[in-house]
Write a protein that holds these residues in place. Structure first.
Motif, mmCIF file in Angstrom:
data_model
loop_
_atom_site.group_PDB
_atom_site.id
_atom_site.type_symbol
_atom_site.label_atom_id
_atom_site.label_comp_id
_atom_site.label_asym_id
_atom_site.label_seq_id
_atom_site.Cartn_x
_atom_site.Cartn_y
_atom_site.Cartn_z
ATOM 1 N N SER A 37 0.833 -1.353 -0.017
ATOM 2 C CA SER A 37 -0.004 -0.123 0.063
ATOM 3 C C SER A 37 0.857 1.244 0.118
ATOM 4 N N GLU A 38 2.003 1.241 0.705
ATOM 5 C CA GLU A 38 2.858 2.477 0.649
ATOM 6 C C GLU A 38 3.558 2.635 -0.536
ATOM 7 N N VAL A 39 3.925 1.345 -1.336
ATOM 8 C CA VAL A 39 4.347 1.703 -2.716
ATOM 9 C C VAL A 39 3.442 2.172 -3.605
ATOM 10 N N LEU A 40 2.203 1.857 -3.524
ATOM 11 C CA LEU A 40 1.237 2.319 -4.397
ATOM 12 C C LEU A 40 0.841 3.626 -4.206
ATOM 13 N N VAL A 41 0.860 4.018 -2.949
ATOM 14 C CA VAL A 41 0.522 5.500 -2.639
ATOM 15 C C VAL A 41 1.817 6.352 -3.194
ATOM 16 N N ALA A 42 2.921 5.715 -2.715
ATOM 17 C CA ALA A 42 3.875 6.700 -3.395
ATOM 18 C C ALA A 42 4.265 6.693 -4.960
ATOM 19 N N ALA A 43 3.849 5.557 -5.532
ATOM 20 C CA ALA A 43 3.919 5.591 -6.869
ATOM 21 C C ALA A 43 2.826 6.657 -7.588
ATOM 22 N N VAL A 44 1.671 6.718 -6.944
ATOM 23 C CA VAL A 44 0.999 7.642 -7.450
ATOM 24 C C VAL A 44 1.241 9.077 -7.341
ATOM 25 N N SER A 45 1.724 9.512 -5.973
ATOM 26 C CA SER A 45 2.497 10.686 -5.873
ATOM 27 C C SER A 45 3.398 11.051 -6.420
ATOM 28 N N TYR A 46 4.518 10.361 -6.946
ATOM 29 C CA TYR A 46 5.534 10.550 -7.760
ATOM 30 C C TYR A 46 5.202 10.840 -9.238
ATOM 31 N N ALA A 47 4.268 9.828 -9.641
ATOM 32 C CA ALA A 47 3.638 10.106 -10.876
ATOM 33 C C ALA A 47 3.105 11.527 -11.225
ATOM 34 N N TRP A 48 2.347 11.983 -9.941
ATOM 35 C CA TRP A 48 1.640 13.004 -10.108
ATOM 36 C C TRP A 48 2.475 14.299 -10.113
ATOM 37 N N PHE A 49 3.662 14.270 -9.392
ATOM 38 C CA PHE A 49 4.387 15.286 -9.268
ATOM 39 C C PHE A 49 5.146 15.246 -10.797
ATOM 40 N N GLY A 50 5.428 14.159 -11.190
ATOM 41 C CA GLY A 50 6.062 14.230 -12.566
ATOM 42 C C GLY A 50 5.188 14.848 -13.664
ATOM 43 N N LEU A 51 3.890 14.734 -13.544
ATOM 44 C CA LEU A 51 3.143 15.176 -14.621
ATOM 45 C C LEU A 51 3.293 16.931 -14.409
ATOM 46 N N LEU A 52 3.067 17.358 -12.974
ATOM 47 C CA LEU A 52 3.578 18.763 -12.846
ATOM 48 C C LEU A 52 4.770 19.145 -13.347
ATOM 49 N N PHE A 53 5.847 18.554 -13.133
ATOM 50 C CA PHE A 53 6.970 18.781 -13.595
ATOM 51 C C PHE A 53 7.142 18.870 -15.322
ATOM 52 N N GLY A 54 6.161 17.947 -15.685
ATOM 53 C CA GLY A 54 6.220 18.204 -17.458
ATOM 54 C C GLY A 54 5.560 19.416 -17.873
ATOM 55 N N ALA A 55 4.676 19.649 -16.993
ATOM 56 C CA ALA A 55 3.969 20.913 -17.352
ATOM 57 C C ALA A 55 4.882 22.203 -17.138
ATOM 58 N N VAL A 56 5.561 22.170 -16.194
ATOM 59 C CA VAL A 56 6.565 23.076 -15.846
ATOM 60 C C VAL A 56 7.530 23.344 -16.943
ATOM 61 N N SER A 57 8.022 22.179 -17.282
ATOM 62 C CA SER A 57 9.106 22.160 -18.469
ATOM 63 C C SER A 57 8.379 22.552 -19.633
ATOM 64 N N GLN A 58 7.212 22.298 -19.992
ATOM 65 C CA GLN A 58 6.637 22.850 -21.368
ATOM 66 C C GLN A 58 6.601 24.652 -21.283
ATOM 67 N N MET A 59 6.090 24.870 -20.170
ATOM 68 C CA MET A 59 6.265 26.278 -20.086
ATOM 69 C C MET A 59 7.447 27.101 -20.208
ATOM 70 N N GLY A 60 8.588 26.407 -19.518
ATOM 71 C CA GLY A 60 9.874 26.769 -19.602
ATOM 72 C C GLY A 60 10.543 26.743 -20.852
ATOM 73 N N LEU A 61 9.806 25.866 -21.639
ATOM 74 C CA LEU A 61 10.639 25.645 -23.167
ATOM 75 C C LEU A 61 9.931 26.994 -23.904
ATOM 76 N N PHE A 62 8.748 27.248 -23.686
ATOM 77 C CA PHE A 62 8.038 28.239 -24.503
ATOM 78 C C PHE A 62 8.550 29.501 -24.127
ATOM 79 N N ALA A 63 8.851 29.886 -22.521
ATOM 80 C CA ALA A 63 9.463 30.900 -22.389
ATOM 81 C C ALA A 63 10.932 31.181 -23.044
ATOM 82 N N PHE A 64 11.652 30.068 -22.966
ATOM 83 C CA PHE A 64 12.925 30.356 -23.472
ATOM 84 C C PHE A 64 12.824 30.621 -25.046
ATOM 85 N N LEU A 65 11.848 29.946 -25.829
ATOM 86 C CA LEU A 65 11.783 30.383 -27.209
ATOM 87 C C LEU A 65 11.688 31.811 -27.326
#
Length: 213
Positions: A37-65
């Motif tokens: 259960s701890e692994v499952l909760v952690a996996a979901v949390s990490y994946a969610w954080f990764g989605l946020l980081f992906g969105a930040v990365s996309q905004m950063g790229l367009f800002a750089f361009l």
């Protein structure tokens, strides 16, 4: 770039962020996860954080361009603008090490705090070299700046702390997302050597090299 292509590209960027954050997080915290259960909760949390980081990365790229286009429009000499970007890379390299040492490194050697920016810089150099091989050598410096200074700027929230796990959990997915985006950008804007493609090369964005044969 059509809306359909952008949505597909954005979705893949989010997937890269979620996957890299999931792998990084589970690897770094595997010793503290004692039940499924701890692994499952952690996996979901990490994946969610990764989605946020992906969105930040996309905004950063367009800002750089946007900054890249504005800078070249003002300077009008790519070699001068690239020199300015390299100076900013050097300043960012020293500042990250010095500021983190000043905040957290009382009594510790300053040299140890150069490890983090050195690792990011090595990644950025490798990514910029590969981008130049895929497109044009003029893409090397802008890509180096984006992968190094852009990634560190996006990771400022965790760099203000001194938790190695949190730093790795944000920095590694950002590097993966930023690298994925910059290495695939030219595929979305076309690979034919048209006047528009030549203009993108002059901007340092790197149009793909035409196929031979």
């Amino acid at each position: 770039m059509t809306v359909r292509k952008w949505l597909s590209w954005f979705g893949k960027t989010l997937a890269v962020g979620a996957g890299s954050a999931l792998i990084t997080g589970l690897f770094l915290t595997r010793a503290t996860l004692t039940s499924p259960s701890e692994v499952l909760v952690a996996a979901v949390s990490y994946a969610w954080f990764g989605l946020l980081f992906g969105a930040v990365s996309q905004m950063g790229l367009f800002a750089f361009l946007w900054v890249q286009r504005l800078g070249l429009g003002l300077v009008r000499r790519p070699f001068v603008w690239n020199g300015f970007l390299l100076v900013l890379v050097a300043v960012a390299f020293v500042d990250v090490a010095y500021l983190r040492h000043a905040a957290f490194g009382a009594g510790e050697p300053l040299l140890a705090y150069f490890a983090l920016p050195a690792g990011v810089l090595a990644w950025a150099v490798a990514g910029a070299w590969w981008k130049a091989r895929l497109t044009h050598r003029r893409a090397f410096v802008p890509t180096l700046f984006y992968l190094f200074a852009g990634t560190l700027l996006e990771a400022v929230p965790v760099l203000r702390g001194d938790n190695p796990v949190q730093i790795a959990l944000m920095l590694i997915p950002l590097l993966c997302c930023n690298t994925w985006q910059v290495l695939t950008l030219h595929k979305l804007t076309g690979s034919e050597e048209t006047e528009e493609a030549k203009r993108r090369v002059s901007l340092g964005l790197g149009a793909a090299r035409p196929r031979r044969g």
